[in-house]
Design an enzyme around this catalytic site. Structure first.
Site, PDB file in Angstrom:
ATOM      1  N   HIS A  63       0.846  -1.201   0.000  1.00 55.77           N
ATOM      2  CA  HIS A  63       0.000   0.000   0.000  1.00 55.77           C
ATOM      3  C   HIS A  63       0.875   1.241   0.000  1.00 55.77           C
ATOM      4  CE1 HIS A  63      -3.441  -2.542   0.612  1.00 55.77           C
ATOM      5  NE2 HIS A  63      -2.896  -3.061   1.691  1.00 55.77           N
ATOM      6  N   CYS A  64       1.582   1.443  -1.062  1.00 55.49           N
ATOM      7  CA  CYS A  64       2.552   2.533  -1.174  1.00 55.49           C
ATOM      8  C   CYS A  64       2.346   3.210  -2.520  1.00 55.49           C
ATOM      9  CB  CYS A  64       3.963   1.944  -1.070  1.00 55.49           C
ATOM     10  SG  CYS A  64       5.313   3.083  -1.403  1.00 55.49           S
ATOM     11  N   GLY A  65       2.692   4.463  -2.599  1.00 52.27           N
ATOM     12  CA  GLY A  65       2.593   5.168  -3.872  1.00 52.27           C
ATOM     13  C   GLY A  65       3.481   4.565  -4.956  1.00 52.27           C
TER      14      GLY A  65
END
Length: 182
Positions: A63-65
């Site tokens: 869940h990271c850019g």
């Protein structure tokens, strides 16, 4: 005739044993670790899969850019796997952006992004509890500054370069460095 057959079989076995020993001998000492593959009981013997091959080791998060970089990493894997490049992702919650569990992480990697390169179980990649592989990487090129730091390692286990999160896996600097190692 049976004696020749036995001798031939023994010679074949010794050659095979010698080849196996050579592969293990060419493994960098810092890669002599066993993990599990992501959301699986399947073992991941880092030495066996990396011996004598160039590597790209990446700390990942679900869940990271930068999670979209899984696509570029898969593209690198597909482009260079037949030439010997081994890509391994190491899920981590070092920056509080991991999936809630390995099942969710596996779904994101394998289903959402179609990852076929190796993914380890979730490990620590920075700080005092970092896995020994990442302790070595930190000593050589610095600890991950964020998710998706990419460490390029040559066939002899030397850490060649670290690319930070904003470097696309398919960028010219990375692909040209990989091609030099193949």
């Amino acid at each position: 005739m049976p004696t020749r057959h036995v001798i031939h079989c023994l010679l074949g076995f010794l050659v095979s044993l010698s080849a196996s020993h050579s592969a293990l001998a060419s493994c960098a000492p810092w890669l002599k670790h066993n993990l599990k593959q992501l959301h699986s009981g399947t073992p991941l013997d880092l030495c066996a899969v990396t011996a004598g091959k160039p590597l790209l080791l990446v700390n990942t998060a679900s869940h990271c850019g930068f999670t979209g970089q899984f696509e570029g990493l898969e593209e690198l894997h597909q482009e260079y796997k037949d030439q010997g490049l081994v890509v391994i992702g190491f899920p981590s919650n070092a920056f509080n952006q991991a999936a809630l569990n390995e099942e969710e992480a596996a779904k994101i990697c394998f289903y959402n992004f179609g990852v076929t390169f190796l993914m380890s179980e979730t490990i620590a990649v920075k700080g005092a509890n970092a896995h020994p592989v990442f302790q070595h990487l930190e000593q050589q090129k610095g600890e991950p500054s964020w998710n998706f730091n990419k460490y390029l390692i040559d066939k002899d286990g030397n850490v060649v370069e670290r690319y930070r999160q904003w470097t696309s896996p398919t960028s010219w600097p990375m692909t040209s460095a990989i091609e030099k190692l193949l």
